[in-house]
Structure formats: structure tokens, C-alpha cells
Design a protein around this motif. Structure first.
Motif, PDB file in Angstrom:
ATOM      1  N   VAL A 216       0.856  -1.181   0.000  1.00 44.37           N
ATOM      2  CA  VAL A 216       0.000   0.000   0.000  1.00 44.37           C
ATOM      3  C   VAL A 216       0.893   1.233   0.000  1.00 44.37           C
ATOM      4  O   VAL A 216       1.993   1.228   0.574  1.00 44.37           O
ATOM      5  N   ALA A 217       0.455   2.262  -0.674  1.00 40.19           N
ATOM      6  CA  ALA A 217       1.249   3.488  -0.802  1.00 40.19           C
ATOM      7  C   ALA A 217       1.383   4.189   0.543  1.00 40.19           C
ATOM      8  O   ALA A 217       0.481   4.146   1.387  1.00 40.19           O
ATOM      9  N   LEU A 218       2.538   4.810   0.743  1.00 42.40           N
ATOM     10  CA  LEU A 218       2.794   5.591   1.944  1.00 42.40           C
ATOM     11  C   LEU A 218       2.840   7.071   1.584  1.00 42.40           C
ATOM     12  O   LEU A 218       3.215   7.433   0.455  1.00 42.40           O
ATOM     13  N   PRO A 219       2.486   7.916   2.514  1.00 45.63           N
ATOM     14  CA  PRO A 219       2.530   9.362   2.224  1.00 45.63           C
ATOM     15  C   PRO A 219       3.976   9.839   2.038  1.00 45.63           C
ATOM     16  O   PRO A 219       4.926   9.233   2.534  1.00 45.63           O
ATOM     17  N   ASP A 220       4.086  10.933   1.312  1.00 43.75           N
ATOM     18  CA  ASP A 220       5.416  11.480   1.040  1.00 43.75           C
ATOM     19  C   ASP A 220       6.152  11.860   2.311  1.00 43.75           C
ATOM     20  O   ASP A 220       7.396  11.918   2.333  1.00 43.75           O
ATOM     21  N   SER A 221       5.409  12.119   3.385  1.00 40.51           N
ATOM     22  CA  SER A 221       6.034  12.535   4.648  1.00 40.51           C
ATOM     23  C   SER A 221       6.917  11.440   5.254  1.00 40.51           C
ATOM     24  O   SER A 221       7.748  11.710   6.113  1.00 40.51           O
ATOM     25  N   THR A 222       6.702  10.212   4.808  1.00 42.80           N
ATOM     26  CA  THR A 222       7.503   9.105   5.363  1.00 42.80           C
ATOM     27  C   THR A 222       8.806   8.895   4.596  1.00 42.80           C
ATOM     28  O   THR A 222       9.667   8.125   5.038  1.00 42.80           O
ATOM     29  N   ILE A 223       8.965   9.522   3.430  1.00 48.10           N
ATOM     30  CA  ILE A 223      10.119   9.236   2.576  1.00 48.10           C
ATOM     31  C   ILE A 223      11.441   9.569   3.264  1.00 48.10           C
ATOM     32  O   ILE A 223      12.424   8.816   3.157  1.00 48.10           O
ATOM     33  N   SER A 224      11.484  10.663   4.020  1.00 47.53           N
ATOM     34  CA  SER A 224      12.737  11.027   4.694  1.00 47.53           C
ATOM     35  C   SER A 224      13.134   9.964   5.721  1.00 47.53           C
ATOM     36  O   SER A 224      14.309   9.607   5.858  1.00 47.53           O
ATOM     37  N   GLN A 225      12.126   9.436   6.439  1.00 43.28           N
ATOM     38  CA  GLN A 225      12.410   8.396   7.425  1.00 43.28           C
ATOM     39  C   GLN A 225      12.836   7.087   6.750  1.00 43.28           C
ATOM     40  O   GLN A 225      13.682   6.362   7.263  1.00 43.28           O
ATOM     41  N   ILE A 226      12.224   6.809   5.592  1.00 39.95           N
ATOM     42  CA  ILE A 226      12.613   5.603   4.850  1.00 39.95           C
ATOM     43  C   ILE A 226      14.063   5.718   4.385  1.00 39.95           C
ATOM     44  O   ILE A 226      14.856   4.766   4.490  1.00 39.95           O
TER      45      ILE A 226
END
Length: 250
Positions: A216-226
Motif C-alpha cells: 500500500v502506498a505511503l505518504p510522502d512525509s515518510t520518505i525522509s524516514q525511509i
């Protein structure tokens, strides 16, 4: 006539002296012969004594050798008895091994089947690698040139690898169908709690949802943590707290 008597007396004395001289020579000769015989006898006695002494020494030496052989034979007898006991133990062990081998082969087959089922129901990380490991185990079970102990060791090793997945963090690259298009993505696996992907351009992210059995897609706000998690997994950053959604755990 007075002059004749002294002559007669002198003749008698001379004759007597001659007789005594002959007797003395005879005695001397006999004495010499006796001395020679005594010397010869002494020589024989000395030879006999030496021979007896040598034989006595030889007897003592033989007795020592006999004592040594007796000790050696006793030691050999103990070793032989121990070897006989060991052979009996080995024969018993071989019989037990045959029984164990007949029992352990079905056990290993059940273990491999159970592992296949577990992998199929698990979070789908490293799918190709885990599939190849299972196929290798199945092929190994049909080989006669691998001992049962080695087969069992490899099965346990595969289980250990799966156990280790649950307590490690890992980053790897693989292909994934994103929006109906196969793309190369970076995966971040956090134990079995979370499996997250991030496209190589860093614009799209998603995580595995165990309930829907899909990403499932994650919000862009999580990309930095990823990105941070990927760098930690690759040992480019020190371990730190991550704030990520959890979908994989049930």
C-alpha cells in the motif's frame, strides 16, 4: 785291606746317593705332572665357572624378558578386551544410527515442507533468495552422496537463517510492480515488522500490508524516514529511532 773298606763304603754312599737322586727326580717329575694336571683342572674349573656364570646371567636376563613379556601380554589382553567392547558398542551404535536415519529422513522432509509453508505465508522479502534455498534443500534430500547428518545440518541452518531475519534490519534492491509497471526499488526490511519500498527516484514509497497481502502506498512525509532507515541498514548511519507505519504485523 784297610784301604779297601773305605772304597767300598764310598761306593755304597755313591750308589745310595744315585738312588736318592733318581727318586728325587721321579718325585719332582711327578710333582710337576701333578701341578700341570692341577693347573689343567683349575683351568677347566674356571671355564666351567665362567660358563655357569654366563648361563646364570643368561637365565636372569631371560627371566627379566619373560616378566616383561608377561606384563606386555597382560596389557595387550586389556587393550584387546577394550577393543572388543568398543566394537560391540560401535555395532550397537550403527544399529541405532540406522534406526535414527530411517526416522530422521521423514522428519527433515516435514521440516522442509513446514518451512516452505512458512515462507509462503510470511512477508515477501528476498523472495528469490529464499525460494532458491528451499529448492536447494528439496534437491539435496534426493542425493545419496550427502550424509543424513549433513542434510540435517543444512535444514537447521535454513531454519536459523529464517530466525535471524526476524531480528535484523536489511536494505536491498529488487524489481517490483509499481502502478502496473515493473520498477527497480530499494527495499527496507525491519525484522518481520515492516517491509517498505522506495523507488530509486525517491518519489514513491509503500509498505507491505499482511492483511490485504499487497503493498500500500505511503505518504510522502515518510520518505525522509525511509531514506534514513535505508542508510542505517547499509551502515551509512548510526542506529537511531525511526518513525514508520506498521502494516506487516498481525
Amino acid at each position: 785291606m784297610k784301604g779297601v773298606k773305605p772304597l767300598i763304603l764310598a761306593g755304597i754312599v755313591a750308589a745310595s746317593a744315585a738312588v736318592h737322586a733318581n727318586d728325587l727326580n721321579t718325585v719332582i717329575d711327578k710333582s710337576s705332572e701333578i701341578n700341570n694336571l692341577a693347573a689343567q683342572s683349575q683351568t677347566k674349573i674356571d671355564k666351567i665357572a665362567d660358563s655357569m656364570q654366563g648361563r646364570l646371567q643368561q637365565f636372569k636376563t631371560l627371566n627379566k624378558e619373560i616378566d616383561g613379556l608377561a606384563v606386555y601380554n597382560a596389557q595387550l589382553t586389556k587393550q584387546l578386551n577394550n577393543q572388543i567392547e568398543e566394537m560391540e558398542s560401535l555395532n550397537l551404535s550403527m544399529d541405532q544410527v540406522s534406526i535414527i536415519e530411517r526416522q530422521i529422513t521423514p522428519l527433515m522432509l516435514r521440516m522442509i515442507t513446514g518451512l516452505e509453508q512458512f515462507v509462503a505465508l510470511d512477508v515477501p522479502f528476498l523472495k528469490q533468495e529464499r525460494k532458491q534455498r528451499l529448492e536447494s534443500l528439496s534437491a539435496m534430500m534426493e542425493r545419496a552422496d550427502i550424509t543424513s547428518s549433513e542434510k540435517f545440518r543444512r535444514v537447521l541452518e535454513a531454519y536459523q537463517v529464517e530466525v535471524d531475519y526476524g531480528r535484523t534490519i536489511e536494505a536491498y534492491t529488487a524489481l517490483l510492480d509499481v502502478d502496473n509497471k515493473e520498477r527497480e526499488v530499494d527495499f527496507l526490511r525491519i525484522g518481520r515488522l515492516e517491509l517498505i519500498y522506495l523507488t530509486r527516484d525517491g518519489k514513491q514509497a509503500g509498505s507491505w500490508d499482511q492483511q490485504s497481502q499487497s503493498f500500500v502506498a505511503l505518504p510522502d512525509s515518510t520518505i525522509s524516514q525511509i531514506n534514513k532507515g535505508l542508510r542505517i541498514a547499509r551502515k551509512q548511519l548510526a542506529p537511531d529511532m525511526l518513525t514508520l507505519p506498521i502494516h506487516a504485523a498481525e
